[in-house]
Design a protein around this motif. Structure first.
Motif, PDB file in Angstrom:
ATOM      1  N   ALA A 121    -152.616  25.372   2.370  1.00 59.13           N
ATOM      2  CA  ALA A 121    -152.773  25.027   3.723  1.00 59.13           C
ATOM      3  C   ALA A 121    -152.425  26.412   4.557  1.00 59.13           C
ATOM      4  CB  ALA A 121    -151.799  23.962   4.519  1.00 59.13           C
ATOM      5  N   SER A 122    -152.833  26.504   5.894  1.00 58.46           N
ATOM      6  CA  SER A 122    -152.640  27.821   5.832  1.00 58.46           C
ATOM      7  C   SER A 122    -151.249  28.040   6.565  1.00 58.46           C
ATOM      8  CB  SER A 122    -153.737  28.149   7.430  1.00 58.46           C
ATOM      9  OG  SER A 122    -152.771  28.706   8.791  1.00 58.46           O
ATOM     10  N   MET A 123    -150.335  29.016   6.438  1.00 57.78           N
ATOM     11  CA  MET A 123    -149.887  29.610   6.605  1.00 57.78           C
ATOM     12  C   MET A 123    -149.524  29.992   7.822  1.00 57.78           C
ATOM     13  SD  MET A 123    -147.196  29.514   4.551  1.00 57.78           S
ATOM     14  CE  MET A 123    -145.476  30.756   5.046  1.00 57.78           C
ATOM     15  N   GLU A 124    -150.752  29.866   8.643  1.00 65.13           N
ATOM     16  CA  GLU A 124    -150.745  30.762  10.201  1.00 65.13           C
ATOM     17  C   GLU A 124    -150.339  29.456  11.369  1.00 65.13           C
ATOM     18  OE1 GLU A 124    -152.297  32.411   8.060  1.00 65.13           O
ATOM     19  OE2 GLU A 124    -150.585  34.242   7.902  1.00 65.13           O
ATOM     20  N   SER A 125    -151.175  28.352  10.875  1.00 64.65           N
ATOM     21  CA  SER A 125    -150.818  26.976  11.677  1.00 64.65           C
ATOM     22  C   SER A 125    -149.753  26.548  11.898  1.00 64.65           C
ATOM     23  CB  SER A 125    -151.919  26.327  11.279  1.00 64.65           C
ATOM     24  OG  SER A 125    -152.224  25.324  10.085  1.00 64.65           O
ATOM     25  N   GLN A 126    -149.220  26.574   9.821  1.00 66.77           N
ATOM     26  CA  GLN A 126    -147.710  25.954   9.539  1.00 66.77           C
ATOM     27  C   GLN A 126    -146.765  27.199  10.572  1.00 66.77           C
ATOM     28  OE1 GLN A 126    -146.883  25.704   5.265  1.00 66.77           O
ATOM     29  NE2 GLN A 126    -149.034  23.820   5.332  1.00 66.77           N
ATOM     30  N   ILE A 127    -147.147  27.905  10.780  1.00 69.26           N
ATOM     31  CA  ILE A 127    -145.883  28.785  11.648  1.00 69.26           C
ATOM     32  C   ILE A 127    -146.302  28.197  12.847  1.00 69.26           C
ATOM     33  CG2 ILE A 127    -145.208  31.491  12.098  1.00 69.26           C
ATOM     34  CD1 ILE A 127    -146.212  31.858   9.636  1.00 69.26           C
ATOM     35  N   ARG A 128    -146.960  27.953  13.371  1.00 69.22           N
ATOM     36  CA  ARG A 128    -147.444  28.234  14.883  1.00 69.22           C
ATOM     37  C   ARG A 128    -146.830  26.685  15.247  1.00 69.22           C
ATOM     38  NH1 ARG A 128    -152.250  30.383  14.480  1.00 69.22           N
ATOM     39  NH2 ARG A 128    -153.571  27.988  14.007  1.00 69.22           N
ATOM     40  N   LEU A 130    -143.887  24.824  13.709  1.00 69.98           N
ATOM     41  CA  LEU A 130    -143.096  25.071  13.585  1.00 69.98           C
ATOM     42  C   LEU A 130    -142.064  25.931  14.357  1.00 69.98           C
ATOM     43  CD1 LEU A 130    -142.771  26.519   9.532  1.00 69.98           C
ATOM     44  CD2 LEU A 130    -141.952  24.461  10.316  1.00 69.98           C
ATOM     45  N   LYS A 131    -142.826  26.829  15.628  1.00 69.97           N
ATOM     46  CA  LYS A 131    -142.833  27.414  16.195  1.00 69.97           C
ATOM     47  C   LYS A 131    -142.554  26.849  17.863  1.00 69.97           C
ATOM     48  CE  LYS A 131    -143.925  32.346  16.466  1.00 69.97           C
ATOM     49  NZ  LYS A 131    -144.688  33.214  16.458  1.00 69.97           N
ATOM     50  N   ARG A 132    -143.557  25.618  18.449  1.00 69.09           N
ATOM     51  CA  ARG A 132    -143.447  24.888  18.767  1.00 69.09           C
ATOM     52  C   ARG A 132    -141.764  24.048  18.825  1.00 69.09           C
ATOM     53  NH1 ARG A 132    -148.786  24.583  18.486  1.00 69.09           N
ATOM     54  NH2 ARG A 132    -149.102  22.324  17.308  1.00 69.09           N
ATOM     55  N   GLY A 133    -141.539  23.867  17.683  1.00 69.21           N
ATOM     56  CA  GLY A 133    -140.104  23.048  18.202  1.00 69.21           C
ATOM     57  C   GLY A 133    -141.068  21.885  17.090  1.00 69.21           C
ATOM     58  N   VAL A 134    -139.632  21.663  16.382  1.00 68.05           N
ATOM     59  CA  VAL A 134    -140.188  20.145  14.857  1.00 68.05           C
ATOM     60  C   VAL A 134    -139.108  18.973  15.001  1.00 68.05           C
ATOM     61  CG1 VAL A 134    -140.950  19.495  12.830  1.00 68.05           C
ATOM     62  CG2 VAL A 134    -142.172  21.954  13.950  1.00 68.05           C
ATOM     63  N   ASP A 135    -138.800  18.263  15.372  1.00 69.77           N
ATOM     64  CA  ASP A 135    -137.799  17.460  14.896  1.00 69.77           C
ATOM     65  C   ASP A 135    -137.584  17.535  13.208  1.00 69.77           C
ATOM     66  OD1 ASP A 135    -136.674  16.619  17.516  1.00 69.77           O
ATOM     67  OD2 ASP A 135    -138.804  16.108  17.873  1.00 69.77           O
ATOM     68  N   VAL A 136    -138.316  16.893  12.530  1.00 70.48           N
ATOM     69  CA  VAL A 136    -138.366  17.124  10.970  1.00 70.48           C
ATOM     70  C   VAL A 136    -139.229  17.286  10.355  1.00 70.48           C
ATOM     71  CG1 VAL A 136    -138.383  14.906   9.492  1.00 70.48           C
ATOM     72  CG2 VAL A 136    -138.146  14.485  11.680  1.00 70.48           C
ATOM     73  N   ILE A 137    -138.917  17.916   9.028  1.00 72.57           N
ATOM     74  CA  ILE A 137    -139.948  19.075   8.629  1.00 72.57           C
ATOM     75  C   ILE A 137    -139.979  17.798   7.166  1.00 72.57           C
ATOM     76  CG2 ILE A 137    -140.020  20.795   7.638  1.00 72.57           C
ATOM     77  CD1 ILE A 137    -138.709  22.387   9.357  1.00 72.57           C
ATOM     78  N   ILE A 138    -141.149  17.928   6.688  1.00 72.12           N
ATOM     79  CA  ILE A 138    -141.508  17.026   6.008  1.00 72.12           C
ATOM     80  C   ILE A 138    -142.357  18.166   4.567  1.00 72.12           C
ATOM     81  CG2 ILE A 138    -142.715  15.133   4.575  1.00 72.12           C
ATOM     82  CD1 ILE A 138    -141.596  14.818   7.968  1.00 72.12           C
ATOM     83  N   ALA A 139    -141.785  18.880   3.711  1.00 73.58           N
ATOM     84  CA  ALA A 139    -142.023  19.773   2.456  1.00 73.58           C
ATOM     85  C   ALA A 139    -142.575  19.887   1.374  1.00 73.58           C
ATOM     86  CB  ALA A 139    -141.247  21.082   3.037  1.00 73.58           C
ATOM     87  N   THR A 140    -143.320  20.678   0.818  1.00 74.43           N
ATOM     88  CA  THR A 140    -143.384  20.325  -0.223  1.00 74.43           C
ATOM     89  C   THR A 140    -142.325  21.793  -0.768  1.00 74.43           C
ATOM     90  OG1 THR A 140    -145.014  21.488  -0.231  1.00 74.43           O
ATOM     91  CG2 THR A 140    -145.219  19.834  -0.837  1.00 74.43           C
ATOM     92  N   PRO A 141    -141.801  21.587  -2.298  1.00 72.19           N
ATOM     93  CA  PRO A 141    -140.370  23.046  -2.265  1.00 72.19           C
ATOM     94  C   PRO A 141    -140.500  24.199  -2.572  1.00 72.19           C
ATOM     95  CG  PRO A 141    -140.313  21.058  -3.973  1.00 72.19           C
ATOM     96  CD  PRO A 141    -141.066  20.983  -3.196  1.00 72.19           C
ATOM     97  N   GLY A 142    -141.622  24.370  -2.626  1.00 71.61           N
ATOM     98  CA  GLY A 142    -142.653  25.680  -2.473  1.00 71.61           C
ATOM     99  C   GLY A 142    -142.722  26.601  -1.404  1.00 71.61           C
ATOM    100  N   ARG A 143    -143.683  25.599  -0.856  1.00 74.67           N
ATOM    101  CA  ARG A 143    -143.672  25.924   0.963  1.00 74.67           C
ATOM    102  C   ARG A 143    -142.669  26.217   1.248  1.00 74.67           C
ATOM    103  NH1 ARG A 143    -149.310  27.615   3.015  1.00 74.67           N
ATOM    104  NH2 ARG A 143    -149.375  27.699   1.393  1.00 74.67           N
ATOM    105  N   ALA A 144    -141.448  25.372   1.152  1.00 73.67           N
ATOM    106  CA  ALA A 144    -140.452  25.591   2.495  1.00 73.67           C
ATOM    107  C   ALA A 144    -140.142  26.371   1.857  1.00 73.67           C
ATOM    108  CB  ALA A 144    -139.509  24.107   1.967  1.00 73.67           C
ATOM    109  N   LEU A 145    -139.595  26.800   0.799  1.00 72.40           N
ATOM    110  CA  LEU A 145    -138.976  28.461   0.181  1.00 72.40           C
ATOM    111  C   LEU A 145    -139.534  29.420   0.661  1.00 72.40           C
ATOM    112  CD1 LEU A 145    -136.609  28.676  -1.075  1.00 72.40           C
ATOM    113  CD2 LEU A 145    -137.971  28.545  -3.633  1.00 72.40           C
ATOM    114  N   ASP A 146    -140.670  29.610   0.957  1.00 71.85           N
ATOM    115  CA  ASP A 146    -141.732  30.644   1.434  1.00 71.85           C
ATOM    116  C   ASP A 146    -141.427  31.036   2.768  1.00 71.85           C
ATOM    117  OD1 ASP A 146    -143.341  32.891   0.781  1.00 71.85           O
ATOM    118  OD2 ASP A 146    -145.126  31.102   0.026  1.00 71.85           O
TER     119      ASP A 146
END
Ligand code: AMP
Length: 586
Positions: A121-128, A130-146
């Motif tokens: 999925a698009s990195m940019e929209s995920q970054i946006r 994340l910047k707004r503030g997130v309580d719980v992140i649910i991630a696949t390992p590869g993308r989390a590490l990225d």
């Protein structure tokens, strides 16, 4: 021969777990009546701040088991960079979306924000987000590490890390990524590890990362299988989106005299009751939201055969003893073996035989294996009846009815009608027209074909490998496919290198061409192994296999053919990527 009415009061299980009243209210609104065994076992230690190592598969209610306690440890008012309180690591994109959706529903009233982060999925929209503030992140390992490496995610305030489906993450080769992610989170934190199996590699992770964990093994508890031997147990693998249609079709073919259909939630009970009534069944709902008086009335009508389908939650049907129940249907896979045995024990009573039907989503296949172990009886996996099956069944039923009508007699007035027509038409035509007339209107609901396997949106976990790694792998698959050699013509006249006759299939079959054969030292067992391991299927779901020099032909259920093709294309057989497609000759 009815005995006692459903008398137990609805359980208030969640209220006794010390959860926030707003969360309990959300669960009630979702129609959850009581905690599942994994929830009962995991929520108290997690709320108390302990690490947990839990064996639980999909379908047990494991998501809520770790998600509900998370909601008690949030940093809701902190600035965005210090807000993220929990990180949930999952193997696939589908699971990331599902878990995020579940947490969103449970924690909406608290204002909790849950965001899924996955590869592809698009990195940019995920970054946006994340910047707004997130309580719980649910991630696949590869993308989390990225995100960790790019410093676009801030984990300094994380209090809880959940490893969900840990065995699957290890199988997918994420061990190193998990280590790197865990070391990027604060030292002082709670870790919860959920896994369907607990092999030594999981124990090793637990030893390194969990502190004095509370260990939960739900299915280790012995279950008395009781009287299940007289009950024929079958299962249909159906994607969620098609379950209602599949149930209608199965009931049309089975024609149960009296069936109890079990659902997980009140909401589902109400929806299904409405749909089944719309399809011409006499269905009644039974759940904890009804008063005792209402429940007694529903039971009375079911016992008196006024209604033929009782659609119920476990809580409401507890202790039900109705002797004439011919079918028990698990519209949802029960959350534990105990519940399965208890549910199917509602049929096969008073010396009668009964049938237990379970609708499972493809990824819940593991739960079925567990039930087989516990009851000691095989669960046959069947394909959802096709429109043609339904028509054939209707013909059979019509013949049986006509035979009965002839035997009962009392046909004189009708003989007069036949005699009047007989001057003009052949007797055969008159009889056929009468049957057509009699059958008119019996197929009012439009019948559509229902897929038995996962649709592209609801992939099997084994091939829903969504991270960057699998995207690379897809490139390789394409190359492998291009390299695969297809013999110019069929090997007419030659004898195959090896053959497996396979069980006689009880399903409609399709033949698959696999671009690997004797030259690659392929044996039937390699193909059975590749399909069963990757799909989580039973080997009885694979029919005849013929191995030729450069290719093999494998017989599989038609309904799973496309899934199996996609799965085999994404994996390697004897270390090689091979072309898999439907056999053109077959
Ligand atoms: P999971 O094993 O987490 O994938 O959950 C399986 C399904 O059970 C999901 O559809 C949940 O919404 C549902 N579920 C979880 N806990 C409960 C509960 N206590 N009562 C009814 N349904 C539940």
């Amino acid at each position: 021969m009815s005995t006692r009415p459903a008398s137990e009061a609805p359980s208030t299980g969640f209220a006794s777990l010390d959860l926030d009243p707003k969360v309990v209210a959300a669960l009630t609104a979702l129609g959850y009546e009581e905690p599942t065994p994994i929830q009962l076992a995991a929520i108290p230690p997690l709320l108390a701040g302990r690490d947990v190592l839990a064996q639980a598969a999909t379908g047990t209610g494991k998501t809520a088991a770790f998600a509900l306690p998370l909601l008690h440890r949030l940093n809701l008012d902190a600035p965005p960079r210090e807000r993220t309180a929990a990180l949930v690591l999952v193997p696939t994109r589908e699971l990331a979306m599902q878990v995020a959706e579940a947490i969103h529903r449970y924690g909406k009233a608290l204002g909790a924000v849950a965001v899924p982060i996955y590869g592809g999925a698009s990195m940019e929209s995920q970054i946006r987000s994340l910047k707004r503030g997130v309580d719980v992140i649910i991630a696949t390992p590869g993308r989390a590490l990225d995100h960790i490496r790019r410093k676009t995610v801030h984990l300094a305030a994380v209090r809880t890390v959940v490893l969900d489906e840990a065995d699957e993450m290890l199988d997918m080769g994420f061990a190193e990524d998990l280590e790197a992610i865990l070391s990027a989170t604060p030292k002082e934190k709670q870790v919860a590890l959920f896994s369907a199996t607990l092999p030594p590699r999981i124990a090793a992770i637990a030893r390194t990362h969990l502190r004095d964990p509370h260990v939960i093994r739900i299915d280790a508890a012995a279950v008395k299988a009781g009287n299940t031997a007289k009950v024929r147990q079958v299962a249909y693998l159906v994607p969620r989106a098609h379950k209602m249609a599949a149930l209608g079709r199965i009931l049309d073919v089975e024609q149960p005299k009296a069936a109890i259909v079990f659902c997980r939630t009140r909401t589902e009970v109400d929806e299904l009751t409405e749909t089944m009534n719309g399809r011409g069944f006499h269905a009644e709902a039974l759940h904890g939201g009804l008063s005792q008086e209402q429940r007694d009335r529903v039971m009375k009508r079911f016992r008196a055969h006024t209604s033929e389908l009782l659609i119920a939650t476990d809580v409401a049907a507890r202790g039900l003893d109705v002797s004439h129940v011919s079918h028990v249907v698990n519209y949802d896979v029960p959350s534990a073996a105990e519940a399965y045995v208890h549910r199917i024990g509602r049929t096969g009573r008073a010396g009668r035989t009964g049938m237990a039907i379970t609708l499972a989503e493809p990824r819940e296949h593991r739960m079925l294996k567990n039930f087989e172990r516990v009851t000691g009886v095989a669960i046959e996996t069947l394909a959802v009846p096709t429109v043609a099956d339904l028509k054939a069944r209707r013909m059979e039923l019509t013949q049986a009815t006509i035979r009965e009508v002839i035997l009962v007699g009392d046909l004189d007035i009708w003989r007069g009608v036949v005699a009047a027509l007989a001057d003009e038409f052949e007797l055969m035509d008159i009889a056929a027209a009468a049957m057509k007339h009699g059958a008119a209107g019996s197929d009012e609901v439009k019948q559509e074909e229902i897929p038995t396997s996962a649709s592209p949106r609801e992939k099997h976990p084994a091939r829903a490998r969504d991270d960057e790694r699998s995207l690379k792998r897809e490139d390789k698959t394409a190359r492998g496919a291009a390299e695969a050699v297809r013999p110019a013509a069929g090997p007419a006249g030659k004898t195959p290198a090896a053959k497996r006759s396979g069980p006689k299939p009880g399903w409609e079959s399709a033949k698959l061409y696999v671009g690997a054969g004797r030259k690659l030292k392929i044996r039937p067992g390699d193909l059975v192994g590749a399909i069963t391991n990757e799909m989580g299927l039973d080997s009885t779901m694979i029919g005849a296999i013929t191995i030729w020099d450069r290719h093999s032909i494998v017989e599989v259920p038609e309904s799973l053919a496309d899934d199996i093709i996609r799965t085999l294309m994404a994996t390697s057989i004897k270390g090689k990527r091979v072309l898999v497609r439907r056999d053109r000759a077959g």
